[in-house]
Design an enzyme around this catalytic site. Structure first.
Site, mmCIF file in Angstrom:
data_model
loop_
_atom_site.group_PDB
_atom_site.id
_atom_site.type_symbol
_atom_site.label_atom_id
_atom_site.label_comp_id
_atom_site.label_asym_id
_atom_site.label_seq_id
_atom_site.Cartn_x
_atom_site.Cartn_y
_atom_site.Cartn_z
ATOM 1 C CB SER A 260 -0.860 0.131 1.151
ATOM 2 O OG SER A 260 -0.115 0.347 2.492
ATOM 3 C CE LYS A 261 -2.362 6.487 -2.230
ATOM 4 N NZ LYS A 261 -3.878 6.588 -1.733
#
Ligand code: GLU
Length: 493
Positions: free
Chosen positions: A253-254
């Site tokens: 994820s980010k």
């Protein structure tokens, strides 16, 4: 039987193209190209609130940047279009009503409040939150009454009471016991179909032979298998590719840094490196080979070698792969690609890119070997426009700890400052004179580097000096003459 391979990538245009999606697209592309099949792009934009035209454009342009070209798609057309789900609503409606007529689906008049209550009750009784089937049991009369009263309804699919088995190309046998799903909506009251329904209709009508997608879609596959069966259609083959994890083994994820393809582009990664690295996330050719061009990937790819275990995204490995592909760039491609990165930091070099191509190429080529990303170029050539060796900690330390380095540097600077003109010939002649005074090997070339570049390390000394000499007329470039003067002003006290 028609054995043509037809695969698709079906992005929802609700944001950027991320590495997970890019890998799915890549595997589909590789499989199509390997088998001589067709690669189809289908835009899944039935979520009207989250889908945007800009996002669709971004996703398409990222795919093009990766060189994953498709044969049929919204921008290209094709025999099985339209390829944007929002343009196919009538088709979905037709099939939803077909299931309704055949008694495989029913009208459901439950309100959101009723459904919420049902969910709560199930939760309290520790049952799975399935729809309780109350509208399944409505009589013809009751239905008519509700219709006459204008109560909005959804179309809900009757989930069969039986077990399901999938033979997944990657995961092998996957089984679902009966009762894991409640009756689910296929058409909302506003006429919009739901994802699982559209996918089945489209994959069938578009003659998709293999659905290659991320593992997280596996629960959807159960619904889709039920729908294929109800519509009396043969389901395509499924290949669910494992998740991509971050280094801490949680889903990528980010938090793990850049994850969108356009970010990697901005960071100076090459599309060849991206596709090479993405292919290694869950696939190998059976050897420990890791460097592949897209063409080589097409030759080698097979679904049989796609792994069941999750892949870990390792940015350092991507950088290494990128460095390999940078080395392979032709002069003209490399020069072209470097421009954006170099001119972002040194806008005045736009002229040199236009009128002094040869010099510009020499400059970017001298740092090519050591690059992980194209974004590193400007910092590595910055010495051409900056000169402050007296502020470089490692130079000061070296001069402190090894006096002979310092003496040699001062002598080189002095002798160069006495020249009328510094050109390649006079420069090396001077170096030779210093050599004769007893400064050899590391006591010659290293101090020379410090005097001319102002740095303790950098490109090879002969190209470095050439780039300075030949770049004399370049705007903002500090010529050796000036460097030598500054060096003496600061060091010869
Ligand atoms: N539109 C779905 C997504 O973006 C993909 C559906 C599929 O591949 O079946 O996740």
């Amino acid at each position: 039987m028609d054995n043509t391979v037809r695969v698709r990538f079906a992005p929802s245009p609700t944001g950027h193209l991320h590495v997970g999606g890019a890998r799915t697209a890549l595997f589909n592309f590789l499989y199509a190209r390997k088998t001589g099949g067709k690669f189809i792009l289908r835009v899944e934009d039935t979520d009207l609130e989250r889908s945007t035209k800009e996002s669709e454009e971004m996703v398409l342009s990222d795919l093009k940047w990766l060189n994953l070209d498709w044969d049929e798609g919204p921008d290209k057309g094709g025999e099985y279009g339209p390829y944007r789900q929002s343009e196919r609503l009538d088709i979905y409606k037709k099939y939803a009503y077909k299931l309704l007529e055949e008694g495989k689906a029913y009208k459901c008049f439950c309100t959101d409040e009723e459904l919420e209550e049902m969910r709560k009750k199930a939760e309290e009784e520790k049952r799975p939150p399935h729809y309780d089937g109350r509208c399944r049991r409505l009589s013809e009369e009751e239905i008519k009454e509700k219709m006459d009263a204008g109560i909005p309804y959804t179309i809900r699919f009757k989930v069969p009471d039986k077990d399901y088995v999938l033979y997944d190309v990657v995961r092998g046998k996957v089984e679902w016991k009966s009762g894991v799903l409640g009756d689910f909506v296929i058409l909302r009251s506003n006429g919009m179909p739901v994802y699982n329904f559209c996918v089945v209709i489209d994959d069938y009508l578009m003659k998709i032979s293999h659905v290659i997608r991320a593992e997280e879609h596996l629960p959807n596959t159960l619904r889709q298998l039920m729908l294929y069966e109800a519509l009396d259609w043969k389901a395509p083959k499924f290949a669910h590719v494992s998740l991509i994890l971050g280094k801490d083994r949680s889903k990528l994820s980010k938090r793990h840094g850049a994850t969108s393809v356009s970010q990697f582009k901005k960071e100076g990664f090459l599309p060849e490196a991206m596709t090479n690295y993405l292919a290694l996330l869950g696939w190998n050719d059976g050897t420990d080979r890791e460097e592949f061009t897209l063409k080589e990937l097409i030759e080698k790819f097979s679904l049989k070698r796609v792994s069941k275990s999750p892949a870990v995204f390792d940015i350092d490995k991507l950088k290494w792969i990128n460095s390999l592909h940078i080395k392979k760039l032709s002069d003209s491609d490399y020069l072209k690609l470097s421009e954006e990165f170099v001119c972002e930091k040194f806008p005045f070099l736009k002229n040199a890119y236009k009128n002094k191509k040869e010099w510009m190429l020499k400059v970017v080529n001298m740092v090519k070997k050591g690059l992980n990303t194209l974004k590193e170029i400007p910092d590595q050539i910055a010495f051409l426009f900056e000169y402050k060796p007296w502020e470089e900690k490692d130079i000061l330390e070296l001069f402190e700890s090894d006096r002979k380095q310092f003496e040699s540097a001062v002598l080189i600077a002095k002798k160069l400052s006495e020249l009328d003109e510094i050109n390649t010939e006079s420069l090396w002649q001077t170096v030779n004179e210093v050599k004769k005074e007893g400064f050899k090997g590391k006591y010659l070339f290293h101090p020379l580097r410090i005097v001319v570049s102002g740095k303790n390390s950098g490109p090879e000394i002969d190209v470095l000096t050439e780039s300075l000499i030949e770049g004399k007329d370049i705007e903002n470039l500090i010529p050796i003459e000036k460097r030598v003067k500054l060096f003496l002003e600061h060091f010869e006290k």
